[in-house]
Design a protein around this motif. Sequence first.
Motif, PDB file in Angstrom:
ATOM      1  N   LEU A   1       0.860  -1.180   0.000  1.00  2.94           N
ATOM      2  CA  LEU A   1       0.000   0.000   0.000  1.00  2.94           C
ATOM      3  C   LEU A   1       0.907   1.244   0.000  1.00  2.94           C
ATOM      4  CD1 LEU A   1      -2.663  -1.157   2.625  1.00  2.94           C
ATOM      5  CD2 LEU A   1      -2.853  -1.204   0.154  1.00  2.94           C
ATOM      6  N   ALA A   2       1.840   1.274  -0.947  1.00  2.05           N
ATOM      7  CA  ALA A   2       2.853   2.342  -0.983  1.00  2.05           C
ATOM      8  C   ALA A   2       2.194   3.714  -1.066  1.00  2.05           C
ATOM      9  CB  ALA A   2       3.779   2.129  -2.172  1.00  2.05           C
ATOM     10  N   THR A   3       2.636   4.623  -0.192  1.00  2.00           N
ATOM     11  CA  THR A   3       2.108   5.986  -0.123  1.00  2.00           C
ATOM     12  C   THR A   3       3.259   6.963  -0.298  1.00  2.00           C
ATOM     13  OG1 THR A   3       0.398   5.253   1.414  1.00  2.00           O
ATOM     14  CG2 THR A   3       0.797   7.613   1.280  1.00  2.00           C
ATOM     15  N   SER A   4       3.082   7.948  -1.192  1.00  2.00           N
ATOM     16  CA  SER A   4       4.173   8.877  -1.481  1.00  2.00           C
ATOM     17  C   SER A   4       3.633  10.280  -1.712  1.00  2.00           C
ATOM     18  CB  SER A   4       4.953   8.437  -2.729  1.00  2.00           C
ATOM     19  OG  SER A   4       5.482   7.139  -2.577  1.00  2.00           O
ATOM     20  N   ILE A   5       4.500  11.255  -1.435  1.00  4.05           N
ATOM     21  CA  ILE A   5       4.209  12.650  -1.762  1.00  4.05           C
ATOM     22  C   ILE A   5       4.891  12.983  -3.088  1.00  4.05           C
ATOM     23  CG2 ILE A   5       4.705  15.045  -1.121  1.00  4.05           C
ATOM     24  CD1 ILE A   5       4.269  14.334   1.745  1.00  4.05           C
ATOM     25  N   TYR A   6       4.161  13.675  -3.949  1.00  2.38           N
ATOM     26  CA  TYR A   6       4.720  14.113  -5.229  1.00  2.38           C
ATOM     27  C   TYR A   6       4.453  15.600  -5.352  1.00  2.38           C
ATOM     28  CZ  TYR A   6       6.172  13.559 -10.147  1.00  2.38           C
ATOM     29  OH  TYR A   6       6.838  13.625 -11.351  1.00  2.38           O
ATOM     30  N   ASP A   7       5.443  16.405  -4.989  1.00  3.71           N
ATOM     31  CA  ASP A   7       5.288  17.856  -5.087  1.00  3.71           C
ATOM     32  C   ASP A   7       6.624  18.476  -5.464  1.00  3.71           C
ATOM     33  OD1 ASP A   7       6.822  17.946  -2.746  1.00  3.71           O
ATOM     34  OD2 ASP A   7       5.086  18.230  -1.437  1.00  3.71           O
ATOM     35  N   GLY A   8       6.735  19.781  -5.349  1.00  5.59           N
ATOM     36  CA  GLY A   8       7.948  20.466  -5.768  1.00  5.59           C
ATOM     37  C   GLY A   8       9.177  20.083  -4.977  1.00  5.59           C
ATOM     38  N   ASP A   9       9.008  19.524  -3.763  1.00  5.66           N
ATOM     39  CA  ASP A   9      10.146  19.121  -2.943  1.00  5.66           C
ATOM     40  C   ASP A   9      10.576  17.682  -3.183  1.00  5.66           C
ATOM     41  OD1 ASP A   9      10.115  21.621  -1.800  1.00  5.66           O
ATOM     42  OD2 ASP A   9       8.912  21.010  -0.066  1.00  5.66           O
ATOM     43  N   THR A  10       9.834  16.938  -4.005  1.00 13.15           N
ATOM     44  CA  THR A  10      10.172  15.542  -4.261  1.00 13.15           C
ATOM     45  C   THR A  10      11.441  15.469  -5.115  1.00 13.15           C
ATOM     46  OG1 THR A  10       7.825  14.954  -4.232  1.00 13.15           O
ATOM     47  CG2 THR A  10       9.345  13.353  -5.200  1.00 13.15           C
ATOM     48  N   PRO A  11      12.474  14.754  -4.668  1.00 11.85           N
ATOM     49  CA  PRO A  11      13.724  14.673  -5.454  1.00 11.85           C
ATOM     50  C   PRO A  11      13.470  14.070  -6.839  1.00 11.85           C
ATOM     51  CG  PRO A  11      14.026  13.772  -3.236  1.00 11.85           C
ATOM     52  CD  PRO A  11      12.560  14.002  -3.403  1.00 11.85           C
ATOM     53  N   ALA A  12      14.152  14.596  -7.832  1.00 12.32           N
ATOM     54  CA  ALA A  12      13.981  14.097  -9.206  1.00 12.32           C
ATOM     55  C   ALA A  12      14.309  12.617  -9.305  1.00 12.32           C
ATOM     56  CB  ALA A  12      14.862  14.907 -10.150  1.00 12.32           C
ATOM     57  N   SER A  13      15.259  12.156  -8.495  1.00  9.44           N
ATOM     58  CA  SER A  13      15.660  10.753  -8.554  1.00  9.44           C
ATOM     59  C   SER A  13      14.568   9.800  -8.084  1.00  9.44           C
ATOM     60  CB  SER A  13      16.918  10.541  -7.708  1.00  9.44           C
ATOM     61  OG  SER A  13      16.677  10.932  -6.359  1.00  9.44           O
ATOM     62  N   ALA A  14      13.622  10.320  -7.267  1.00 12.07           N
ATOM     63  CA  ALA A  14      12.571   9.456  -6.722  1.00 12.07           C
ATOM     64  C   ALA A  14      11.287   9.491  -7.541  1.00 12.07           C
ATOM     65  CB  ALA A  14      12.266   9.867  -5.279  1.00 12.07           C
ATOM     66  N   ARG A  15      11.167  10.414  -8.465  1.00 16.89           N
ATOM     67  CA  ARG A  15       9.883  10.629  -9.132  1.00 16.89           C
ATOM     68  C   ARG A  15       9.470   9.457 -10.021  1.00 16.89           C
ATOM     69  NH1 ARG A  15       9.256  17.142 -10.297  1.00 16.89           N
ATOM     70  NH2 ARG A  15       9.834  17.774  -8.174  1.00 16.89           N
ATOM     71  N   SER A  16      10.410   8.887 -10.736  1.00 21.02           N
ATOM     72  CA  SER A  16      10.075   7.764 -11.615  1.00 21.02           C
ATOM     73  C   SER A  16       9.541   6.585 -10.813  1.00 21.02           C
ATOM     74  CB  SER A  16      11.312   7.348 -12.414  1.00 21.02           C
ATOM     75  OG  SER A  16      11.024   6.220 -13.212  1.00 21.02           O
TER      76      SER A  16
ATOM     77  N   ILE B   1      -1.219   5.342  -3.135  1.00 22.83           N
ATOM     78  CA  ILE B   1      -1.827   6.571  -2.628  1.00 22.83           C
ATOM     79  C   ILE B   1      -0.837   7.689  -2.905  1.00 22.83           C
ATOM     80  CG2 ILE B   1      -2.724   7.805  -0.627  1.00 22.83           C
ATOM     81  CD1 ILE B   1      -3.423   5.176   0.660  1.00 22.83           C
ATOM     82  N   LEU B   2      -1.258   8.665  -3.679  1.00 21.77           N
ATOM     83  CA  LEU B   2      -0.387   9.772  -4.069  1.00 21.77           C
ATOM     84  C   LEU B   2      -0.901  11.052  -3.424  1.00 21.77           C
ATOM     85  CD1 LEU B   2       2.065  10.355  -6.031  1.00 21.77           C
ATOM     86  CD2 LEU B   2       0.343  11.295  -7.582  1.00 21.77           C
ATOM     87  N   LEU B   3      -0.036  11.718  -2.661  1.00 18.53           N
ATOM     88  CA  LEU B   3      -0.392  12.970  -2.005  1.00 18.53           C
ATOM     89  C   LEU B   3       0.263  14.112  -2.758  1.00 18.53           C
ATOM     90  CD1 LEU B   3      -0.518  10.653   0.229  1.00 18.53           C
ATOM     91  CD2 LEU B   3      -0.234  12.466   1.899  1.00 18.53           C
ATOM     92  N   THR B   4      -0.521  15.114  -3.140  1.00 14.29           N
ATOM     93  CA  THR B   4       0.026  16.259  -3.863  1.00 14.29           C
ATOM     94  C   THR B   4      -0.849  17.476  -3.609  1.00 14.29           C
ATOM     95  OG1 THR B   4       0.854  16.990  -6.023  1.00 14.29           O
ATOM     96  CG2 THR B   4      -1.218  15.773  -6.014  1.00 14.29           C
ATOM     97  N   ASN B   5      -0.604  18.552  -4.364  1.00 12.17           N
ATOM     98  CA  ASN B   5      -1.391  19.774  -4.228  1.00 12.17           C
ATOM     99  C   ASN B   5      -1.863  20.214  -5.609  1.00 12.17           C
ATOM    100  OD1 ASN B   5       0.820  21.587  -5.361  1.00 12.17           O
ATOM    101  ND2 ASN B   5       1.864  20.756  -3.556  1.00 12.17           N
ATOM    102  N   PRO B   6      -2.826  21.110  -5.705  1.00 16.58           N
ATOM    103  CA  PRO B   6      -3.361  21.492  -7.022  1.00 16.58           C
ATOM    104  C   PRO B   6      -2.325  22.057  -7.968  1.00 16.58           C
ATOM    105  CG  PRO B   6      -4.829  22.245  -5.281  1.00 16.58           C
ATOM    106  CD  PRO B   6      -3.588  21.744  -4.608  1.00 16.58           C
ATOM    107  N   ASP B   7      -1.329  22.785  -7.438  1.00 18.34           N
ATOM    108  CA  ASP B   7      -0.309  23.373  -8.301  1.00 18.34           C
ATOM    109  C   ASP B   7       0.532  22.289  -8.981  1.00 18.34           C
ATOM    110  OD1 ASP B   7      -0.684  26.296  -7.520  1.00 18.34           O
ATOM    111  OD2 ASP B   7      -0.341  25.360  -5.586  1.00 18.34           O
ATOM    112  N   MET B   8       0.934  21.276  -8.195  1.00 16.65           N
ATOM    113  CA  MET B   8       1.735  20.202  -8.778  1.00 16.65           C
ATOM    114  C   MET B   8       0.901  19.361  -9.729  1.00 16.65           C
ATOM    115  SD  MET B   8       4.820  19.285  -8.796  1.00 16.65           S
ATOM    116  CE  MET B   8       5.896  17.935  -9.241  1.00 16.65           C
ATOM    117  N   LEU B   9      -0.366  19.158  -9.398  1.00 18.91           N
ATOM    118  CA  LEU B   9      -1.249  18.422 -10.302  1.00 18.91           C
ATOM    119  C   LEU B   9      -1.350  19.154 -11.638  1.00 18.91           C
ATOM    120  CD1 LEU B   9      -3.265  16.042 -10.669  1.00 18.91           C
ATOM    121  CD2 LEU B   9      -5.047  17.555  -9.751  1.00 18.91           C
TER     122      LEU B   9
END
Length: 444
Positions: free
Chosen positions: A137-152, A160-168
């Motif tokens: 049940l992997a849960t992660s934040i994807y926003d402007g502070d997320t390191p580029a190396s972890a995004r892929s 479960i993906l946590l983000t904000n409207p701007d990043m979306l």
Amino acid sequence: MTLVSLLDFWKRDPDTAPNISAWQTFPPRPAQTHPFPTGLPAPLSQALIASGIHSLYSHQLEAWTATRQNQNIILSTGTASGKTLAYNLPVFSELIANPNSRALYLFPTKALAQDQLSVISHQLSVLQPLITANWSLATSIYDGDTPASARSSIRKTARILLTNPDMLHTGILPHHTNWADFFAHLTFVVIDEAHTYRGVFGSHVANVIRRLKRVAKFYGSAPQFILASATIGNPAELAETLIEQPVTLIDNDGSARGPRHFLLYNPPLVDESLGLRKSALLEGVRLAKELINSSVQTVVFARSRRSVEIILSYLQGELTSDSSIEAPLIPFESLPTPRSFARGYRSGYLPSQRREIEKGLRDGTIKTVVATNALELGIDIGGLGAAVLVGYPGTVASARQQAGRAGRGLESAVSVLVASASPIDQFLARHPEYFFERSPERAL
């Protein structure tokens, strides 16, 4: 001195009692609880019991029932009423039942996403070992502070993906081909603190959600929406405008509540001929100091970042010279340890400092925090005993939201609105019925 003793003292104190223009007491309210629903997966019920939860509040059960009937819902209940659990239960249940399902959580700020990640991670740490299947049940934040190396990796594995409207808007939807698997299996979209999406900003967010629905449809999914909001005048109308679909309103708060006191305090006149009153900041400092001396954990809300630092300087200076306080305070910059009585909280502080302050409030090592409306949102800061609002925040809804940061469970709590010299504040001090009897503003 306890909070109850301090309230009795304020009623008799010649420096305080004459300046209280209104004192509203809200009686305690018992919890409306129900057994777990029969459709709740066994691992979920076991995890709840392991966490000390043996029943659901009425609004949590209502939310579960409505989502099981494929309805979009909006939860509009009080602060600390368990809205997070109300929307996590149907999401977790779906993720357990279907190993391909995904969920998207939208929060208005990165700080709130970080806070909710810790809450969800704790809940999943109890739940994951109880699931017999071998998927995660992997849960992660994807926003402007997320390191580029972890995004892929997050794009491939997050359920479960946590983000904000701007990043979306800028980082996810324009690159939807990289998210094809996520959008193809998107089942739930949770929009927390929905009352913040009003005005021009809310119009932009509504268009982003429209794009989100269009992209999901392109990949063959039609996600169900769960929204959560503070108390506003038109939660259902706002939700339906945001997502452009019918929404079921759930606003019968079934959580327990202890006695709540709300005071309107008008500082004393210092020059009757000119109508000049004592500074609201100084009176807020005095009341906060008396709360600290009574061992009542307190949040002081100020209208601006500058006011936060001024109040903090006064408060720390008075506490340092007060022999009744056990430990002296030193300036924020040279604090050797987070264990201090008074701290500030506002934008401009490093994320690590803000997380440290939130933790200190939860574990009780920080007794007082002076904040802007950055703490008005649902960041978990535990159960505080008092909230001091230095100046009217501008709307009834915001004032009630800030006051709601005080009180949790069945313990007594007090909120004090210290009126400033502004005409609106003075109007409220003379006409308290406008504040207490008026419904919160409509979010448009």
